[in-house]
Design an enzyme around this catalytic site. Sequence first.
Site, mmCIF file in Angstrom:
data_model
loop_
_atom_site.group_PDB
_atom_site.id
_atom_site.type_symbol
_atom_site.label_atom_id
_atom_site.label_comp_id
_atom_site.label_asym_id
_atom_site.label_seq_id
_atom_site.Cartn_x
_atom_site.Cartn_y
_atom_site.Cartn_z
ATOM 1 N N HIS A 129 7.575 6.353 -3.485
ATOM 2 C CA HIS A 129 8.809 6.162 -2.474
ATOM 3 C C HIS A 129 10.066 5.545 -3.562
ATOM 4 O O HIS A 129 10.021 4.828 -4.515
ATOM 5 C CB HIS A 129 8.241 4.997 -1.620
ATOM 6 C CG HIS A 129 9.326 4.579 -0.517
ATOM 7 N ND1 HIS A 129 9.421 4.910 0.526
ATOM 8 C CD2 HIS A 129 10.387 3.630 -0.964
ATOM 9 C CE1 HIS A 129 10.402 4.475 1.177
ATOM 10 N NE2 HIS A 129 11.082 3.618 0.362
ATOM 11 N N CYS A 130 10.981 6.170 -3.133
ATOM 12 C CA CYS A 130 12.100 6.137 -4.167
ATOM 13 C C CYS A 130 13.261 5.240 -3.425
ATOM 14 O O CYS A 130 13.954 5.726 -2.219
ATOM 15 C CB CYS A 130 12.897 7.417 -4.461
ATOM 16 S SG CYS A 130 14.405 7.238 -5.395
#
Length: 288
Positions: A129-130
């Site tokens: 997850h960025c």
Amino acid sequence: MAACIRDPCGLLCVFVTYLSVAYADYVILRHILLLSYAGSVWCPFHAVVFNFIVFMLLACHTRAVFSDPGMVPLPDTAIDFSDLRSGTQRKNDRGNEDWTVCNRCETYRPPRAHHCRVCHRCVRRMDHHCPWINNCVGEMNQKYFIQFLFYTGLSSLYALGLVLTTWLWPLEKGTTAEAEDGDRVHHSHIQIIHCIILLVEAILFGLFVTVVFYDQIVSIITDETPIEQLRNRLLKEAHREVSHTRKPKLALLREVFGRGYVICWFFPCNTPPSSGGPAYSYLPNYDV
Ligand SMILES: [Zn+2]
Ligand SMILES: [Zn+2]
């Protein structure tokens, strides 16, 4: 297009990204090109090239933010799981992986899908997850994410080059009146401060995206997401067998970047559908 995730950290990171890009563009145009390159043919040249890179960066970022990373649909889509419940052991081309159950989504998920605690959904071939794109990096938006890294690195390098050449090889100015000298010193001080801030920004972002870009390419050509790398390391430590991909590197890259011409890999365009690419079917259909 997927709905924007309401994660305060992610929204802040996206805002910081826009702010940093806008600031870099402002310093390049106002304090480098218009001040040090005024009257030179290099002024419009660098302005056009730098703004093209910035445009591509923002286009790829927008697609990475708003694209569906490959979220596994929730059970109300009425998928019939009866063949999985019957206990038939089907195996896909990776040898030992099968559909699993996510307790949080309360649904079956395909091999390589993982649950994201920020998005509260399972994502196909989830990488991580960025917060910088306020989205997961998964099967369907990894291409845009890597393109965003590429253009961020390129713009950092360009900004770095422009600042350094302005300092090391300043262009000769035209005639300057004595009375303007005080004004020029003041302007050059402001220019130096902005250039130092831009230099720090370009080095920090440049190094950061280079490291992430390298990790992304390695994870593609080894066909192992960071989650799988960790799991495989644990399996090796426990002296268990680890399956390795037999696909050629180019085929793996094409799965992410598309089967079109290599030049298309640099543009945030849709991947042309192909029979051999990533399967977007939400049904467990390994026989295809
Ligand atoms: Zn889940
Ligand atoms: Zn996520």
